[in-house]
Design a protein around this motif. Structure first.
Motif, mmCIF file in Angstrom:
data_model
loop_
_atom_site.group_PDB
_atom_site.id
_atom_site.type_symbol
_atom_site.label_atom_id
_atom_site.label_comp_id
_atom_site.label_asym_id
_atom_site.label_seq_id
_atom_site.Cartn_x
_atom_site.Cartn_y
_atom_site.Cartn_z
ATOM 1 N N CYS A 77 4.143 -8.967 -6.611
ATOM 2 C CA CYS A 77 3.353 -7.751 -6.403
ATOM 3 C C CYS A 77 1.935 -8.093 -5.952
ATOM 4 C CB CYS A 77 3.321 -6.940 -7.694
ATOM 5 S SG CYS A 77 2.359 -5.424 -7.602
ATOM 6 N N TRP A 81 -0.008 -7.340 -2.418
ATOM 7 C CA TRP A 81 -1.335 -6.710 -2.358
ATOM 8 C C TRP A 81 -2.275 -7.530 -1.475
ATOM 9 C CZ3 TRP A 81 -5.512 -9.342 -4.823
ATOM 10 C CH2 TRP A 81 -6.745 -8.716 -4.661
ATOM 11 N N TRP A 82 -2.305 -8.829 -1.671
ATOM 12 C CA TRP A 82 -3.226 -9.688 -0.922
ATOM 13 C C TRP A 82 -2.805 -9.812 0.540
ATOM 14 C CZ3 TRP A 82 -7.929 -11.512 -1.591
ATOM 15 C CH2 TRP A 82 -8.381 -12.538 -0.758
ATOM 16 N N ILE A 98 3.304 -1.381 0.816
ATOM 17 C CA ILE A 98 1.878 -1.201 1.097
ATOM 18 C C ILE A 98 1.625 -0.989 2.588
ATOM 19 C CG2 ILE A 98 -0.440 -2.176 0.867
ATOM 20 C CD1 ILE A 98 0.559 -3.685 -1.592
ATOM 21 N N PRO A 105 -3.077 0.004 -1.923
ATOM 22 C CA PRO A 105 -3.388 -1.363 -2.366
ATOM 23 C C PRO A 105 -3.930 -1.421 -3.789
ATOM 24 C CG PRO A 105 -4.121 -1.041 -0.118
ATOM 25 C CD PRO A 105 -3.666 0.298 -0.595
ATOM 26 N N ALA A 108 -1.173 -1.188 -6.310
ATOM 27 C CA ALA A 108 -0.402 -2.432 -6.385
ATOM 28 C C ALA A 108 -1.163 -3.492 -7.169
ATOM 29 C CB ALA A 108 -0.085 -2.932 -4.976
ATOM 30 N N LEU A 109 -2.471 -3.562 -6.949
ATOM 31 C CA LEU A 109 -3.290 -4.531 -7.679
ATOM 32 C C LEU A 109 -3.251 -4.247 -9.180
ATOM 33 C CD1 LEU A 109 -5.371 -6.812 -7.872
ATOM 34 C CD2 LEU A 109 -7.158 -5.117 -7.373
#
Length: 318
Positions: A77, A81-82, A98, A105, A108-109
């Motif tokens: 996950c 995000w990254w 995403i 985002p 998700a983080l």
């Protein structure tokens, strides 16, 4: 570099610019966990537990395995995000939640961080803090060392970053025994050595995708021919390493046969990848190696599971 960043931002601007809460459902949040990768984490961790022959309560073993799975999913996950910017420009990843605009985002983080902390704390309370520390290190290594640093900076990203994907058997053994022994370290080494030929075979086929995303995968930096040589070199090391459990006494007769035949199959395909360098035949054999590598690793671990978990172990020596 700034031009590439601007291009990526423009490509993903529309799907990622939606304000407010996500439009995703439970299946989209589950997709953030990279379920196929999470299955591999669970499977290899389970084998790490079973091979250890622990005298542990089944509830503790189940909770430990579940938390290792959740920690693996949390890593996936946070990776998504990254990597949302590069996922948006790669054909095989642009439909992820995403870049597709289904999940924001920030959501998700928060989801990934919550699962990460929860999995580590619960594993520590249910089992022991050595296992929890190893799980925390695994998550950190995958998210920070691999995703944030290595993936976009060096063609050795898969080689070094592969350590994170190889650690679940070690975490699992620590969870049920309180220590780390040679059997889980050998399982770690097999997965670690398997990772480069597995992913570089795919990278040969998907090199255009990686080039568009600006990821320095080996074929895009060192060239396809050098990548083919390195695939062969790693496979030459992997094939005998796959037999190490037999030499150490925790791989039985069935495992020895599977490891020998599978190792020879990996070598044969790696040689073909090295020899065939042009056109459709070259791409086809690279895809075949990628697919066979998955089967090879699965059969190795499934055989160990059958031998130790279902009473099929027959020693090779003595």
């Amino acid at each position: 570099m700034s031009t590439m960043s601007n291009s990526l931002a423009e490509t993903q601007a529309e799907p990622l610019a939606t304000a407010g809460l996500s439009q995703g459902d439970v299946s989209d949040f589950f997709a953030l966990l990279k379920p196929r990768v999470m299955f591999l984490v669970v499977f290899t961790a389970l084998v790490g537990m079973v091979v250890s022959h622990p005298d542990v309560h089944p509830v503790v073993a189940f909770v430990s395995l579940l938390m290792i799975a959740v920690g693996g999913g949390a890593s996936g996950c946070l990776n998504m995000w990254w990597d949302a910017d590069i996922d948006a420009v790669m054909t095989r990843t642009r439909k992820r939640p995403i870049p597709a605009g289904k999940i924001q985002p920030g959501e998700a983080l928060a989801f990934g961080l919550t699962l990460s902390a929860g999995s580590v704390i619960i594993l520590g309370l249910a089992s022991n803090w050595l296992a929890a520390g190893l799980l925390a290190f695994t998550i950190f290594f995958y998210v920070v060392v691999y995703s944030m640093w290595l993936k976009r900076s060096t063609p050795q990203n898969i080689v070094i970053g592969g350590a994170a994907g190889a650690l679940p058997p070690v975490v699992a053994q620590a969870a049920v025994t309180g220590h780390v022994a040679w059997d889980s370290i050998v399982l770690f080494a097999i997965i670690f050595m398997w990772t480069p030929p597995h992913f570089w075979a795919l990278a040969l086929v998907k090199s255009g995708d990686y080039e568009r995303a600006g990821i320095p995968m080996m074929p895009n930096v060192a060239g396809p021919d050098s990548t083919r040589f390195q695939i062969l070199a790693y496979t030459v090391l992997l094939a005998p390493l796959g037999l190490a459990p037999v030499a150490l006494g925790f791989g039985g007769l069935a495992y020895a046969i599977i490891a020998l035949i599978g190792g020879l199959g990996m070598l044969a395909l790696a040689v073909q990848v090295y020899r065939l360098r042009l056109g459709e035949p070259a791409m086809r054999v690279a895809q075949q190696l990628f697919g066979f590598s998955i089967l090879y690793l699965f059969l190795l671990f499934a055989t160990l599971l059958a031998e130790h978990g279902f009473g099929f172990f027959r020693p090779v020596f003595g």
